[in-house]
Design an enzyme around this catalytic site. Structure first.
Site, PDB file in Angstrom:
ATOM      1  N   ALA A  35       0.849  -1.191   0.000  1.00  0.00           N
ATOM      2  CA  ALA A  35       0.000   0.000   0.000  1.00  0.00           C
ATOM      3  C   ALA A  35       0.883   1.239   0.000  1.00  0.00           C
ATOM      4  O   ALA A  35       1.483   1.583   1.021  1.00  0.00           O
ATOM      5  CB  ALA A  35      -0.930  -0.012   1.217  1.00  0.00           C
ATOM      6  N   GLU A  75      -1.829   7.108  -2.488  1.00  0.00           N
ATOM      7  CA  GLU A  75      -2.868   7.777  -1.693  1.00  0.00           C
ATOM      8  C   GLU A  75      -3.657   8.725  -2.586  1.00  0.00           C
ATOM      9  O   GLU A  75      -3.201   9.072  -3.688  1.00  0.00           O
ATOM     10  CB  GLU A  75      -2.216   8.566  -0.556  1.00  0.00           C
ATOM     11  N   THR A  81      -3.118  -3.460  -4.884  1.00  0.00           N
ATOM     12  CA  THR A  81      -3.328  -4.752  -5.532  1.00  0.00           C
ATOM     13  C   THR A  81      -3.305  -5.870  -4.500  1.00  0.00           C
ATOM     14  O   THR A  81      -2.343  -6.014  -3.742  1.00  0.00           O
ATOM     15  CB  THR A  81      -2.231  -5.008  -6.583  1.00  0.00           C
ATOM     16  N   ASP A 126      13.461  -1.489  -7.727  1.00  0.00           N
ATOM     17  CA  ASP A 126      14.534  -1.923  -8.611  1.00  0.00           C
ATOM     18  C   ASP A 126      14.423  -3.414  -8.911  1.00  0.00           C
ATOM     19  O   ASP A 126      14.878  -3.882  -9.962  1.00  0.00           O
ATOM     20  CB  ASP A 126      15.897  -1.620  -7.983  1.00  0.00           C
ATOM     21  N   ARG A 178      10.192  -3.680 -10.762  1.00  0.00           N
ATOM     22  CA  ARG A 178       9.869  -3.076 -12.053  1.00  0.00           C
ATOM     23  C   ARG A 178      10.238  -3.994 -13.219  1.00  0.00           C
ATOM     24  O   ARG A 178       9.484  -4.096 -14.188  1.00  0.00           O
ATOM     25  CB  ARG A 178      10.528  -1.699 -12.174  1.00  0.00           C
ATOM     26  N   GLY A 187      -9.129  -7.771 -36.835  1.00  0.00           N
ATOM     27  CA  GLY A 187     -10.452  -7.233 -37.144  1.00  0.00           C
ATOM     28  C   GLY A 187     -11.514  -7.646 -36.145  1.00  0.00           C
ATOM     29  O   GLY A 187     -11.307  -7.561 -34.931  1.00  0.00           O
ATOM     30  N   GLU A 223       3.146   0.681 -10.577  1.00  0.00           N
ATOM     31  CA  GLU A 223       4.560   0.704 -10.175  1.00  0.00           C
ATOM     32  C   GLU A 223       5.360   1.777 -10.916  1.00  0.00           C
ATOM     33  O   GLU A 223       6.520   1.596 -11.250  1.00  0.00           O
ATOM     34  CB  GLU A 223       5.199  -0.671 -10.365  1.00  0.00           C
TER      35      GLU A 223
END
Length: 402
Positions: free
Chosen positions: A128, A131, A162, A253, A256, A355, A379
């Site tokens: 978390a 904000e 998440t 680091d 990601r 298509g 992230e």
């Protein structure tokens, strides 16, 4: 000589994980996309046990590599990249719903103590950070943490978490003193059943629908003193403050490149479906023709394939650097930016090339396109990643280049 091939051990892992994605994720992908806010899919529990049983002990680093610091170590980060790409080839939302696969788990593995890893490492831990008033600027968070005897007390609100609904614990970013900026930001482990943490809502989303995204509130939320990740002290010098916040940011680091791997899996899945669909109509991209002798559709497929391969090599490099103890902040942002943009481009182009078949629910193409969008956002957005890369290239701080 440079070797771009995966070693045998990682190829075996790749094949095993691909089978799991093909047989475990793909068959239920559409089903859980439609259910959205249901319980954690029951099918994931045995799959998670299989994955846990297959993980090597010691972080995936060989004894030979540990004995020789100059040896190339294909360790846990590169293993994670290979696994995540294959699982997201199957379904990204289901991969994110697997136990012990949360972003909070990565934070605990990156900077947690041995006791914290033992207690929470096998649980599903969410993260978390974001904000209502602090999105891409992680240093602007206002959720507070204060010490009260042998406990920390947290107050604030978090959004876009998440796994926040189904998780076992949440790693919460909070500040000990907002006036001190980055230096006072720490991360704390909060068990999901803590009475001071409440689930405010679960978001309805465009993609990754089975993976829950929650808003959480913290009201006098008390946790033990040892539930802080890393040092609880506020640095008293500029250099120490940068190092302290850098420790908090170290999680990104490592993660990601994992997010970049999600884009690799989604894009590859879309490209394979598209090539199979077009081949039935007599259009086959066999890469044997020169550009001058290829059709417009074939040229487009060649371009998409090249873009995918470029993003994969950048992602492998960032993970390899992390496994070898090399600073990879710039490379982590580069591969996340490249892969995120590539995933959006490839999936949408695949929908267009096929298509009405691409736009309908007959194939998974429209779902892959929906799922790919968030990968370029969470992230750290595309724009934030480019800003981080620019700071590294120009040698400027976040204060000097905003």
């Amino acid at each position: 000589m440079i070797n771009f091939e995966l070693p045998k051990s990682l190829k075996n892992l790749q094949n095993m994980t691909h089978q799991l994605a093909e047989q475990g994720f793909r068959p239920i992908s559409r089903k859980y996309d439609r259910i959205e806010h249901g319980d954690t899919p029951a099918e994931l529990k045995p799959l998670a046990q299989m994955i846990a049983a297959g993980r090597p002990r010691g972080g995936g680093k060989s004894d030979k590599a540990d004995a020789d610091p100059e040896a190339v170590k294909n360790g846990s980060n590169l293993m994670g990249i290979v696994s995540v790409e294959e699982m997201c080839w199957g379904d990204t939302g289901l991969m994110l719903s697997l136990p012990a696969s949360g972003l909070g788990n990565a934070a605990i593995q990156a900077v947690g103590t041995a006791e914290q890893k033992e207690q929470y490492g096998k649980l599903y831990c969410a993260m978390a950070i974001t904000e209502p008033g602090a999105g891409s600027d992680s240093a602007a968070i206002s959720t507070t943490a204060r010490r009260d005897g042998d406990e920390w007390v947290l107050n604030g609100e978090k959004i876009y978490c998440t796994g926040g609904q189904r998780c076992d614990a949440v790693v919460v970013w909070a500040t000990l003193d907002k006036s001190l900026g980055k230096a006072a930001i720490k991360s704390f482990i909060v068990p999901r059943d803590n009475p001071g943490m409440q689930l405010a809502r679960v978001e309805d989303k465009m993609g990754l629908r089975i993976s829950d995204t929650a808003a959480l509130s913290f009201t006098e939320c008390r946790i033990p003193l040892d539930h802080v990740l890393g040092s609880a002290e506020i640095a008293d010098t500029e250099a120490a403050r940068k190092k302290a916040f850098g420790g908090v940011m170290q999680t990104f680091d490592n993660t990601r490149p994992m997010v970049a791997a999600m884009a690799l899996g989604v894009a590859r899945a879309a490209l394979e479906i598209t090539m199979e669909t077009l081949e039935k109509e007599g259009v086959k991209a066999d890469f044997s023709k020169t550009p001058y002798n290829s059709s417009a559709i074939e040229l487009e497929l060649y371009r998409l394939e090249a873009d995918l391969d470029a993003a994969r090599l950048m992602t492998y490099k960032a993970a390899w650097m992390a496994d070898n103890g090399q600073a990879n902040s710039k490379e982590a942002s580069m591969c996340k930016a490249k892969a995120g943009r590539m995933g959006n481009d490839v999936t949408l182009k695949c929908v267009a090339l096929c298509g009405e078949l691409g736009y309908s629910e007959r194939y998974l193409l429209e779902k892959l396109a929906r799922d790919s969008k968030i990968i370029d956002i969470f992230e750290g957005t595309q724009q934030i990643q480019q800003l981080i890369v620019a700071r590294h290239l120009l040698g400027l701080s976040s204060r000097e280049l905003k």
